[in-house]
Design an enzyme around this catalytic site. Structure first.
Site, mmCIF file in Angstrom:
data_model
loop_
_atom_site.group_PDB
_atom_site.id
_atom_site.type_symbol
_atom_site.label_atom_id
_atom_site.label_comp_id
_atom_site.label_asym_id
_atom_site.label_seq_id
_atom_site.Cartn_x
_atom_site.Cartn_y
_atom_site.Cartn_z
ATOM 1 C CG ASP A 74 27.843 22.101 -20.355
ATOM 2 O OD1 ASP A 74 27.140 21.825 -19.354
ATOM 3 O OD2 ASP A 74 27.811 21.433 -21.403
ATOM 4 C CG ASP A 76 22.952 24.019 -18.758
ATOM 5 O OD1 ASP A 76 23.191 24.446 -19.897
ATOM 6 O OD2 ASP A 76 23.123 22.834 -18.420
ATOM 7 C CG ASP A 158 16.705 14.650 -16.741
ATOM 8 O OD1 ASP A 158 17.005 15.497 -15.873
ATOM 9 O OD2 ASP A 158 17.521 14.265 -17.606
#
Ligand code: ATP
Ligand code: MG
Length: 462
Positions: A74, A76, A158
């Site tokens: 997907d 972002d 992260d």
């Protein structure tokens, strides 16, 4: 001694993988990613926001995956526009999320997720309706929906390879965290101080393993080092979030490798305590069953076949079932109710860690029930079982048990032949069963005492 003392003093120092204040800018000649590779809907969202005067970039997994030649799951987008400002730019947009607000821009079946730049630093004021970040005493961040700058946004991500920002208009990549060298060297590296980043959000330990398995990357030494010790922090994570994470770990197409890494980093036990205990008692069988289940899942995904979490949880918990049932029998429960109760208890225990929804736990029970029924084939039973909507899952599960070394008297093979047989052949197969004990009707009274050894129609994983 002195060395220990020095280690325990925490000097404020800038780690090698700290976020830069000015990014490394890679022009289009310096990397392989082009605008044409990005979903045109993601490009149109970015450009629309840019036209309205905002900053916007494709970010995270999509940039990482495309740089590695994989197709992103997907897209972002990160922007300095607030969710309300984003929504105002699109007719097909919806603000979602409670923990932090995001905007989903819908294009038919494709959804582009747009997030406002965020920071994880607590701020002094709250003048623009920004919530403050709050921390649990363990250091876990409970809320991190403070808006921030692009730099802040890179810092709160992260891993270095997840903090690359791509601007499709200029085709430039902004790299604040040395993500590009880590992509080249195939390394999973946390941004900032690993221990602190895991304490803020222990799920990052699972994400490290997930990306290492998916991308076939190594977990960088400092990023890997604290994991085993901090693994128990996962026990404090809400069980619905862990369930979501387990699905990503196990249904991402790399479950077998993920399983090995979870074991290596001692992350398996906090997720699957029941299975971990069975593994201590019966290591070879449990490992074989879980490994085959995961390898089969990976293979199905590769072939584009459907997979269900029910089958996985059925496999993960199965090796613990006979032991638990016997414990209950020892307390005086008859065998069948003991088996039912054991099944119930194991599922409840698993759900405390990973909240498996009812729509999956019900089929887990059905798959297990099928294991009791598949050996009983007399009369019309076999044909009735074939008509059962759970037959296929039950049969596949039987084959899995056999793959793991369970002895079932050739039951799997019998069912394989039965499915392909003509009516006459089927009648012949049933007739032949008369001499076969394991196919006998259950009602038959047992002579002698209660059987304790593994039966061919029971899990032998105990
Ligand atoms: P994939 O979609 O392939 O699972 P992804 O990297 O896109 O991988 P997402 O979970 O979709 O992962 O998250 C999108 C981005 O948000 C990540 O790339 C990362 O930058 C950031 N992110 C997600 N979860 C966390 C987290 N727990 N801590 C910090 N940053 C995170
Ligand atoms: Mg993603």
């Amino acid at each position: 001694m002195l060395k220990k003392l020095f280690q325990s003093l925490r000097f404020p120092r800038r780690p090698a993988n700290a976020v830069r204040t000015t990014p490394q800018v890679l022009n289009k000649s310096q990397h392989a990613l082009t605008r044409a590779q990005i979903s045109r809907h993601a490009v149109s969202v970015v450009e629309r926001l840019q036209k309205a005067g905002y900053d916007a970039y494709a970010v995270g997994g999509c940039v990482r995956d495309l740089l590695l030649g994989l197709s992103p799951k997907d897209y972002d987008v990160a922007t300095n526009a607030t969710p309300e400002q984003v929504r105002a730019e699109f007719r097909n947009a919806r603000v979602i999320g409670r923990r932090f607000k995001l905007v989903h821009v819908h294009f038919g079946r494709e959804i582009i997720e747009v997030a406002t730049f965020r920071s994880h630093h607590p701020q002094g004021d709250d003048d623009e309706g920004n919530a403050l970040a709050s921390q649990h005493e363990s250091g876990r961040i409970l809320r991190d929906n403070i808006y921030g700058t692009l730099e802040d946004d890179a810092q709160r991500r992260d891993f270095t390879i997840n903090a690359l920002y791509f601007d499709p208009s200029s085709e430039r990549i902004l790299d604040y965290a040395n993500g590009m060298p880590d992509i080249r060297n195939r390394l999973i590296r946390l941004i900032g101080m690993p221990e602190r980043r895991y304490q803020e959000d222990p799920v990052r330990m699972l994400r490290a393993v997930r990306f290492a398995a998916k991308l076939d990357f190594e977990i960088e030494r400092h990023t890997a080092e604290p994991i085993a010790e901090l693994a128990p922090l996962l026990e404090d994570i809400p069980s619905p979030r862990l369930f979501d994470e387990v699905l990503k770990l196990m249904l991402g197409g790399n479950a077998e490798r993920t399983y090995e890494l979870l074991l290596e980093y001692e992350l398996f036990e906090p997720l699957f305590p029941v299975t971990a205990r069975a593994m201590e008692q019966n290591p070879d069988y449990t490992d074989a069953l879980v490994r085959h289940a995961l390898a089969n899942t990976d293979e199905r995904i590769r072939l584009g076949k459907p997979v269900t979490p029910a089958f996985l949880f059925a496999a993960l918990l199965w090796p613990a079932l006979p032991g638990r049932a016997l414990q209950l029998q020892d307390r005086g429960m008859p065998p069948l109710p003991a088996l039912q109760e054991a099944a119930h208890e194991l599922i409840v225990e698993q759900c405390r860690r990973t909240a498996v929804p009812k729509r999956f736990t019900i089929p887990v029970r059905e798959i297990w029930d099928m294991q009791e029924r598949l050996p009983r084939r007399h009369g019309k039973r076999a044909d009735m079982l074939l008509e059962n909507p759970r037959f296929r899952a039950g049969y596949d599960f039987l084959l899995l048990r056999e793959q793991a070394g369970e002895r079932t008297n050739g039951l799997g093979d019998w069912w394989t032949r039965y499915q392909d047989a003509s009516d006459t052949e089927r009648r012949g197969m049933i007739r032949q069963l008369s001499n076969n004990d394991s196919a006998a009707p259950v009602k038959k009274k047992r002579r002698g005492g209660r059987r304790r050894g593994p039966r061919t129609d029971r899990p032998s994983g105990e």
